[in-house]
Design a protein around this motif. Structure first.
Motif, PDB file in Angstrom:
ATOM      1  N   ILE A  13       0.840  -1.174   0.006  1.00 18.01           N
ATOM      2  CA  ILE A  13      -0.176  -0.091  -0.156  1.00 18.01           C
ATOM      3  C   ILE A  13       0.973   1.391   0.134  1.00 18.01           C
ATOM      4  CG2 ILE A  13      -1.720   1.238   1.277  1.00 18.01           C
ATOM      5  CD1 ILE A  13      -3.098  -1.052   2.211  1.00 18.01           C
ATOM      6  N   ASP A  15       0.044   4.919  -4.592  1.00 17.35           N
ATOM      7  CA  ASP A  15       0.194   3.964  -3.246  1.00 17.35           C
ATOM      8  C   ASP A  15      -0.715   2.665  -4.253  1.00 17.35           C
ATOM      9  OD1 ASP A  15      -2.503   4.744  -3.139  1.00 17.35           O
ATOM     10  OD2 ASP A  15      -1.987   5.655  -1.408  1.00 17.35           O
ATOM     11  N   PHE A  60      -3.771   1.739  -2.910  1.00 20.76           N
ATOM     12  CA  PHE A  60      -5.212   2.143  -3.095  1.00 20.76           C
ATOM     13  C   PHE A  60      -5.348   2.609  -4.534  1.00 20.76           C
ATOM     14  CE2 PHE A  60      -5.335   2.376   1.695  1.00 20.76           C
ATOM     15  CZ  PHE A  60      -5.671   1.310   2.001  1.00 20.76           C
ATOM     16  N   MET A  98      -3.466  -7.646  -1.451  1.00 16.22           N
ATOM     17  CA  MET A  98      -2.876  -6.552  -0.933  1.00 16.22           C
ATOM     18  C   MET A  98      -1.901  -7.188   0.237  1.00 16.22           C
ATOM     19  SD  MET A  98      -3.997  -4.053  -2.527  1.00 16.22           S
ATOM     20  CE  MET A  98      -3.410  -2.453  -1.779  1.00 16.22           C
ATOM     21  N   THR A 138       0.367  -5.794   3.273  1.00 15.19           N
ATOM     22  CA  THR A 138       0.844  -4.432   3.923  1.00 15.19           C
ATOM     23  C   THR A 138       0.946  -4.586   5.375  1.00 15.19           C
ATOM     24  OG1 THR A 138       0.037  -2.268   4.276  1.00 15.19           O
ATOM     25  CG2 THR A 138      -1.565  -3.954   4.021  1.00 15.19           C
ATOM     26  N   HIS A 170      -8.582   0.233   7.055  1.00 16.42           N
ATOM     27  CA  HIS A 170      -7.407  -0.019   5.764  1.00 16.42           C
ATOM     28  C   HIS A 170      -8.095  -1.469   5.052  1.00 16.42           C
ATOM     29  CE1 HIS A 170      -5.462   3.459   6.956  1.00 16.42           C
ATOM     30  NE2 HIS A 170      -4.853   2.722   8.053  1.00 16.42           N
ATOM     31  N   ALA A 207      -9.702  -1.202   1.225  1.00 16.90           N
ATOM     32  CA  ALA A 207      -9.243  -1.852   0.377  1.00 16.90           C
ATOM     33  C   ALA A 207     -10.125  -2.862  -0.300  1.00 16.90           C
ATOM     34  CB  ALA A 207      -7.993  -2.943   0.567  1.00 16.90           C
ATOM     35  N   TYR A 239      -6.535  -9.369   1.860  1.00  8.38           N
ATOM     36  CA  TYR A 239      -5.742  -8.155   2.372  1.00  8.38           C
ATOM     37  C   TYR A 239      -4.791  -9.173   3.472  1.00  8.38           C
ATOM     38  CZ  TYR A 239      -5.105  -3.731   4.623  1.00  8.38           C
ATOM     39  OH  TYR A 239      -4.378  -2.613   5.197  1.00  8.38           O
TER      40      TYR A 239
END
Length: 239
Positions: A167, A173, A175, A194, A196, A203, A207, A215
């Motif tokens: 991210i 970035d 997003f 993702m 991160t 967050h 996402a 995520y």
């Protein structure tokens, strides 16, 4: 050794099917493995062992199955770096154990055989290298990008099967990268995972809201990540 290794002669993998090794008292055979894949690779000679810096060989060469990159030796010589296990996985199916020693059943695959491609987007060179090696070990082709802008430029010429993205990156970035990908009709269905250090629920929820499929927090479990990737793009294996 308890593990079985299928035998190949290196020039055969490099496009010389009629090449045969010279008969001598000794031969060099390298026992290689890449994830669950194994290979006994017969080579004519060894030049030694040295540490190198792997460089990207460009989009034309990286599309070739088994081409891992290139390096520049101390004398200025440019040397291509190959993954013989990936090459062998594309070209052959090994015979049953009951066949004569060394016998190989060669079954060419279609010219356009698809090698699953994973894009790794992270501003950390170390993360990109470690993740790329892990994925290549499992039989994937890997392309990398240092941030969202670099990824968007690479996606013009590449269509990955899965995208792994951090991210927090400069210029664009993770997003913004997800939003751009989901707005592109050609790319909108590519799975995005993702990865991160931002672990807050807000967050994660954001996402997923803008189009991420999964995520994961850092540090992640390799097995979990590989399982997620395999659910979208199973790695190549030697049968």
């Amino acid at each position: 050794l308890d593990q079985q290794y299928g035998y190949r002669y290196l020039p055969n993998l490099l496009g010389s099917p009629s090449a045969r090794p010279e008969i001598g008292r000794y031969s060099w055979v390298l026992l290689l493995h890449s994830g669950a894949q194994t290979l006994a690779l017969h080579v004519d000679a060894l030049r030694g062992h040295q540490e190198i810096i792997v460089k990207n060989a460009g989009p034309q060469l990286t599309r070739i199955v088994g081409m891992s990159g290139a390096t520049v030796l101390g004398n200025g010589e440019i040397v291509l770096i190959i993954n013989p296990v990936a090459m062998a996985s594309r070209e052959i199916t090994y015979s049953q154990a009951s066949q004569l020693p060394g016998a190989i059943s060669t079954i060419p695959e279609p010219e356009a055989a698809h090698i699953p491609t994973i894009m790794v987007v992270d501003d950390s060179l170390t993360v990109r290298k470690i993740t790329s090696r892990m994925l290549e070990r499992e039989g994937y082709r890997v392309i990398t990008a240092k941030d969202g802008v670099d990824a968007i430029e690479s996606l013009i010429d590449n269509m990955p099967d899965v995208i792994l993205s951090d991210i927090e990156m400069p210029r664009m970035d993770g997003f913004d990268l997800v939003r751009n990908i989901r707005a592109d009709l050609r790319l909108k269905d590519v799975p995005i995972i993702m990865i991160t250090s931002r672990l807050a629920d807000k967050h994660r929820e954001y996402a997923m809201e803008i189009g991420a499929n999964h995520y994961l927090g850092k540090p992640y479990q390799e097995e979990e990540l590989l399982s997620l990737i395999a659910s979208y793009a199973p790695p190549n294996v030697i049968l």
